[in-house]
Design a protein around this motif. Structure first.
Motif: not given
Length: 707
Positions: A385-410
């Motif tokens: 989709t965006h071939p000009k980005l191929a050589t550029l320093p893109l950032a990593k995305m990290y999945p994570l699960v946080l806890s809300a104050r009532d204990g629900r997973d976010l």
């Protein structure tokens, strides 16, 4: 919905409004001129000396090189959206021969947002509205002669594609609301002539479902409680099949009929929390659970286009995972997973199910459209989709699960600047932007996100949170948001920010909030309900008053009205009106003590311009600084690349002034845009100067031609 930014002004004690305004005026403008020359916030020079080069906004927010790859049902042709004279149009080529692609449309306005193939493999179908008004017209391109036919040639009418069948080539079933704007009557439409034949006049049904012989079989009707009933058309009458209660309304959906047209498949959360794939037999009412997960709702189902049997299904918790259902494809999926880099989604297949079209995404690289051939288990690329980005320093995305104050997973996603990222952590806290998704009945997912990449490249941590009411995590999670706009839904966002501060990701006084649609509302809530929590906010097409939002929904949302009332608040009751008023940022505008940037499309039918106008007026009346940018040729979000670039240029300067991140000068990013700065140009460094240096003309959509 979407996202945006602003300047960190603190309202301390009896600080005079004159002093407040001066903080954004002459002295700020002097520093802004330095930024305009260098592209870097001078206060951050030391910390950014070793940072990677700025990624040009054009590469992230301009038109992609190509997008939305498709294969024709017979597998012989391919299509995609790509720029033609700067406007996204449709291109067609023989499958596998992208170099011979030619445009088959010549739109000169906002471009074509979406397209798909007719099952005859001779016609390409696409939708298009007028300047964002969402009165979608459905068009057909005859690939024998490239003639374009408007299948719904009526002003102010919205068309909805309902069904087509391989056994009825040249015909589609379309809903149109030309008789009554609230309800879509059902028509059989000829692809060549646009001639239509009325199948069903509609006086209250929300959806229709036809079988594979294009016979009208099912319909749904909303109930006063916010749920809906399913009806079967039999013996010239509509007979109730079953009712879906409000708590299941957003997690239970009919998918389509089985191969012999005697039953249908559906995603069903009734009697369970997570939506399962179910087969329902119409003659007996017998239900069979085909697949389910205790982690998340079933997110997607790959059906065999001819046999009408499920081949595989996807579960998307933190990332997307496909599970085979048909044993004949088990080895194919296993082989595919070994070849794909990152996440992938199966968008569809040829009629014989031999070739699957994939969207593959590793988050830290431009996505690809690929084709997996089950006949020899080979994976080939249609395009990046965006071939000009191929050589550029893109950032990593990290999945994570946080806890809300009532204990629900976010389930959440963290993106960090590439030069500072230490495997998902940082050596020291940095400024952060909280990006809030729209809907709210939608979700953030793992994958390439231009806004997250843009912000991380400018030096910010980026946190995206699936707060309660987000979809995909079960009906309990969705319904936990009922009545909680600006309540528990906002608390989830605050809890996520507190986590980032505790983990050493974010500096406590350097967190911005931004988003579009519901995300825009969340931004306004952040600055009015927790006015000291965020350093600044960017709101794009966000409602400021829940009362006016609900009272001004488009007529064709009538079937969704009761569900909206049950989930947000019912204006027909005293208790509901009180709740809607209490949860409306408009009525707390005097609490704002942080800079705000607002972006709005003048033609938005969902969140009308009045939503932005009224909170800006309230802030002006109280002499609270706000910058308001309006686009006369946009609707619910900004589709034209010139408008996207102009807004994100302003947002970037705004965020740099607020959080101290890196800043690319405006340059030519206002050129060709219809941008109108209604108020507060001087509050964003460099904006007034950029406006003066650019010839800003309001643009209007030019109609399609058949050339």
């Amino acid at each position: 919905m979407k996202r945006p930014t602003i300047n960190r002004l603190r309202f301390l004690g009896a600080l005079s409004i004159a002093a407040l305004l001066s903080a954004c005026a002459p002295d700020k403008q002097t520093d802004a001129n330095k930024k305009e020359e260098t592209g870097i916030n001078t206060e951050q020079t030391k910390s950014t000396a070793q940072a990677p080069p700025l990624i040009d906004r054009q590469l992230l927010f301009g038109n992609p090189s190509r997008f939305q790859g498709r294969l024709s049902p017979d597998g012989k042709m391919m299509s995609f959206r790509a720029p033609l004279n700067g406007v996204m149009n449709l291109w067609v080529a023989p499958a596998g021969d992208i170099d011979s692609a030619k445009p088959v449309t010549r739109d000169t306005g906002r471009g074509i947002p979406s397209h798909f193939w007719a099952l005859d493999s001779r016609h390409l179908l696409y939708i298009r509205d007028r300047d964002g008004d969402e009165n979608w017209h459905l068009y057909a391109v005859d690939l024998d002669n490239n003639k374009i036919t408007d299948l719904s040639p009526f002003d102010g009418v919205q068309a909805q594609m309902v069904a087509q069948s391989e056994t009825h080539p040249g015909t589609v079933i379309v809903g149109m609301n030309d008789r009554d704007p609230r309800w879509h009557d059902l028509y059989k439409v000829d692809l060549k002539t646009a001639g239509r034949e009325l199948l069903q006049e509609n006086d209250g049904f929300a959806q229709f479902f036809l079988d594979h012989d294009l016979k009208l079989r099912l319909a749904t009707e909303s109930t006063p409680s916010g749920g809906y009933r399913v009806y079967e058309f039999a013996d010239d009458d509509w007979l109730e099949v079953f009712e879906v209660d409000f708590e299941d309304a957003l997690t239970t959906h009919i998918l389509g009929f089985d191969g012999d047209n005697t039953g249908f498949y559906m995603l069903d959360s009734r009697g369970r929390d997570k939506a399962a794939l179910v087969h329902y037999a119409l003659d007996s009412g017998h239900k069979v659970v085909i697949a389910e997960s205790n982690k998340a709702d079933i997110a997607n189902v790959l059906m065999h286009p001819r046999r009408h049997l499920p081949i595989a299904y996807a579960i998307n918790f933190e990332t997307n995972a496909w599970i085979p259902l048909d044993g004949a494809y088990t080895e194919d999926l296993a082989t595919l997973e070994k070849q794909v880099r990152g996440d992938f989604n199966i968008l569809g297949s040829t009629l014989d199910a031999s070739q699957w079209v994939l969207y593959t995404d590793s988050a830290a690289a431009a996505p690809r459209y690929q084709v997996f051939d089950t006949r020899d288990n080979t994976l080939s690329t249609l395009f990046t989709t965006h071939p000009k980005l191929a050589t550029l320093p893109l950032a990593k995305m990290y999945p994570l699960v946080l806890s809300a104050r009532d204990g629900r997973d976010l389930v959440s996603y963290l993106t960090l600047p590439a030069d500072l990222d230490q495997g998902g952590s940082l050596a020291a806290p940095i400024p952060m932007v909280l990006l809030v998704h729209g809907g709210p009945w939608g979700r953030d997912s793992f994958g390439f996100d231009p806004e997250a990449q843009w912000l991380a490249n400018r030096g910010y941590a980026v946190l995206q949170v699936n707060f309660r009411a987000s979809t995909g995590f079960g009906k309990g999670f969705v319904n936990a948001g009922n009545g909680e706009w600006a309540g528990a839904m906002h608390n989830d966002l605050v809890d996520a920010v507190d986590w980032a501060i505790a983990e050493g990701i974010a500096s406590p006084d350097e967190v911005a909030i931004m988003g579009a649609s519901y995300g825009g509302y969340a931004t306004l809530v952040g600055l009015t309900f927790t006015p000291e929590k965020f350093a600044c906010g960017v709101d794009v097409v966000g409602p400021s008053s829940l009362n006016t939002l609900i009272s001004s929904i488009p007529p064709y949302w009538e079937s969704f009205r009761s569900t909206l009332h049950a989930a947000v608040g019912n204006p027909d009751t005293e208790e509901g009106r009180k709740l809607l008023t209490e949860r409306s940022p408009l009525h707390r505008a005097d609490k704002i003590v942080r800079p705000l940037l607002i972006g709005q499309g003048a033609n938005d039918p969902r969140v009308k311009q009045a939503e932005s106008d009224q909170i800006v007026a309230a802030m002006k009346a109280r002499e609270i600084p706000v910058t308001y940018i309006l686009y006369p040729d946009e609707g619910h979000g900004f589709q034209k690349p010139e408008n996207r670039l102009s807004f994100f240029a302003a947002a970037e300067a705004f965020l740099s002034d607020c959080l101290g991140g890196r800043y690319q000068p405006f340059g030519d990013d206002l050129k060709g845009s219809s941008v109108q700065v209604v108020h507060g140009a001087t509050f964003i460094p460099g904006l007034q100067r950029a406006l003066m240096n650019s010839k800003i003309l309001a643009t209007n959509t030019v109609e399609d031609t058949d050339e």
